[in-house]
Scaffold this motif. Structure first.
Motif, mmCIF file in Angstrom:
data_model
loop_
_atom_site.group_PDB
_atom_site.id
_atom_site.type_symbol
_atom_site.label_atom_id
_atom_site.label_comp_id
_atom_site.label_asym_id
_atom_site.label_seq_id
_atom_site.Cartn_x
_atom_site.Cartn_y
_atom_site.Cartn_z
ATOM 1 N N ALA A 83 0.870 -0.977 -0.015
ATOM 2 C CA ALA A 83 -0.223 -0.399 0.285
ATOM 3 C C ALA A 83 0.474 1.342 0.378
ATOM 4 N N GLY A 84 0.130 2.803 -0.656
ATOM 5 C CA GLY A 84 1.028 3.437 -1.030
ATOM 6 C C GLY A 84 2.316 2.889 -1.800
ATOM 7 N N GLU A 85 2.434 2.440 -2.281
ATOM 8 C CA GLU A 85 3.699 2.537 -3.396
ATOM 9 C C GLU A 85 3.042 2.304 -4.954
ATOM 10 N N GLY A 86 4.157 3.139 -5.213
ATOM 11 C CA GLY A 86 3.533 2.778 -6.956
ATOM 12 C C GLY A 86 3.460 1.189 -7.559
ATOM 13 N N LEU A 87 2.355 0.689 -7.780
ATOM 14 C CA LEU A 87 3.052 -0.645 -8.481
ATOM 15 C C LEU A 87 1.545 -0.150 -9.731
ATOM 16 N N ARG A 88 2.301 -1.514 -11.160
ATOM 17 C CA ARG A 88 0.991 -2.150 -12.103
ATOM 18 C C ARG A 88 -0.089 -2.989 -11.832
ATOM 19 N N VAL A 89 -1.000 -3.604 -12.092
ATOM 20 C CA VAL A 89 -0.876 -4.363 -11.822
ATOM 21 C C VAL A 89 -1.979 -4.643 -12.944
ATOM 22 N N ALA A 90 -1.670 -6.372 -13.377
ATOM 23 C CA ALA A 90 -2.565 -6.856 -13.782
ATOM 24 C C ALA A 90 -3.862 -7.583 -14.084
ATOM 25 N N GLY A 91 -4.880 -7.426 -14.850
ATOM 26 C CA GLY A 91 -6.292 -8.318 -14.587
ATOM 27 C C GLY A 91 -7.320 -8.249 -14.998
ATOM 28 N N ARG A 92 -8.423 -8.554 -15.116
ATOM 29 C CA ARG A 92 -9.696 -8.398 -16.012
ATOM 30 C C ARG A 92 -10.604 -7.545 -15.656
ATOM 31 N N VAL A 93 -11.443 -6.425 -16.329
ATOM 32 C CA VAL A 93 -12.492 -5.944 -16.002
ATOM 33 C C VAL A 93 -13.363 -7.299 -15.436
ATOM 34 N N GLY A 94 -14.494 -6.636 -13.994
ATOM 35 C CA GLY A 94 -15.360 -7.565 -13.855
ATOM 36 C C GLY A 94 -15.916 -7.395 -14.443
ATOM 37 N N ALA A 144 -13.491 -2.647 -21.693
ATOM 38 C CA ALA A 144 -14.447 -3.367 -21.708
ATOM 39 C C ALA A 144 -14.787 -4.366 -20.270
ATOM 40 N N GLU A 145 -15.603 -4.545 -19.924
ATOM 41 C CA GLU A 145 -15.962 -5.779 -18.511
ATOM 42 C C GLU A 145 -15.381 -6.951 -19.224
ATOM 43 N N GLY A 146 -14.921 -7.468 -18.741
ATOM 44 C CA GLY A 146 -14.402 -8.806 -19.268
ATOM 45 C C GLY A 146 -12.958 -8.609 -20.397
ATOM 46 N N ARG A 147 -12.042 -7.325 -20.323
ATOM 47 C CA ARG A 147 -11.093 -6.930 -20.501
ATOM 48 C C ARG A 147 -9.961 -7.947 -20.226
ATOM 49 N N ASP A 148 -8.794 -7.745 -20.266
ATOM 50 C CA ASP A 148 -7.414 -8.200 -19.515
ATOM 51 C C ASP A 148 -7.059 -6.261 -19.932
ATOM 52 N N VAL A 149 -6.852 -6.089 -18.906
ATOM 53 C CA VAL A 149 -5.995 -4.306 -18.296
ATOM 54 C C VAL A 149 -4.652 -4.595 -17.394
ATOM 55 N N ILE A 150 -4.382 -3.400 -17.381
ATOM 56 C CA ILE A 150 -3.226 -2.920 -16.215
ATOM 57 C C ILE A 150 -3.265 -1.958 -15.639
ATOM 58 N N VAL A 151 -3.034 -2.052 -14.536
ATOM 59 C CA VAL A 151 -2.890 -0.503 -14.178
ATOM 60 C C VAL A 151 -2.126 0.225 -13.364
ATOM 61 N N GLU A 152 -1.577 1.582 -13.683
ATOM 62 C CA GLU A 152 -0.836 1.699 -12.792
ATOM 63 C C GLU A 152 -0.960 2.657 -11.686
ATOM 64 N N GLY A 153 -0.742 2.659 -10.199
ATOM 65 C CA GLY A 153 -1.059 3.566 -9.786
ATOM 66 C C GLY A 153 -0.510 3.398 -8.396
ATOM 67 N N THR A 154 -0.782 3.693 -7.288
ATOM 68 C CA THR A 154 -1.287 3.386 -6.434
ATOM 69 C C THR A 154 -2.432 2.311 -5.339
ATOM 70 N N TYR A 155 -1.887 1.950 -4.069
ATOM 71 C CA TYR A 155 -2.858 1.442 -3.459
ATOM 72 C C TYR A 155 -3.577 2.196 -2.389
ATOM 73 N N ALA A 156 -4.116 2.644 -1.471
ATOM 74 C CA ALA A 156 -4.516 2.947 -0.097
ATOM 75 C C ALA A 156 -4.958 1.718 0.451
ATOM 76 N N HIS A 157 -4.080 1.482 1.938
ATOM 77 C CA HIS A 157 -4.824 0.640 3.209
ATOM 78 C C HIS A 157 -5.834 0.353 3.669
#
Length: 104
Positions: free
Chosen positions: A17-28, A67-80
């Motif tokens: 949390a609080g670190e710059g990250l890239r996370v890959a997943g799918r749009v729910g 779109a929903e169901g598509r694979d995406v990568i988000v870059e940013g930060t996660y709040a606790h």
């Protein structure tokens, strides 16, 4: 640039949390809330089974293939114990990841 899969992120989200990250997943499924006037987007970045994920907030122009169901990568930060705040949103081209069909 290295990124975490959504499953890797979910197992250690509080530690990063609080670190710059890239996370890959799918749009729910049924998770996208878009306001075209303010360019505010909220959605759930889910795993491939769509049974776990994290809420994402983003402000900016949507990529064409988002779109929903598509694979995406988000870059940013996660709040606790909160949402992932994305500065960048990237979509993956599905044709690059489709299995090649055998030619008979």
């Amino acid at each position: 640039v290295y990124y975490l899969t959504i499953d890797e992120f979910l197992t250690r989200r509080e530690a990063v949390a609080g670190e710059g990250l890239r996370v890959a997943g799918r749009v729910g499924a049924d998770s996208v809330k878009w306001n075209g006037a303010t360019l505010d987007l909220k959605f759930r970045l889910a795993n491939f089974e769509d049974d776990d994920g994290v809420d994402v907030t983003y402000n900016g122009v949507l990529p064409d293939m988002f779109a929903e169901g598509r694979d995406v990568i988000v870059e940013g930060t996660y709040a606790h114990q909160g949402a992932f705040h994305a500065r960048t949103l990237l979509t993956a081209c599905p044709s690059k990841y489709e299995a090649e069909v055998a030619k008979n």
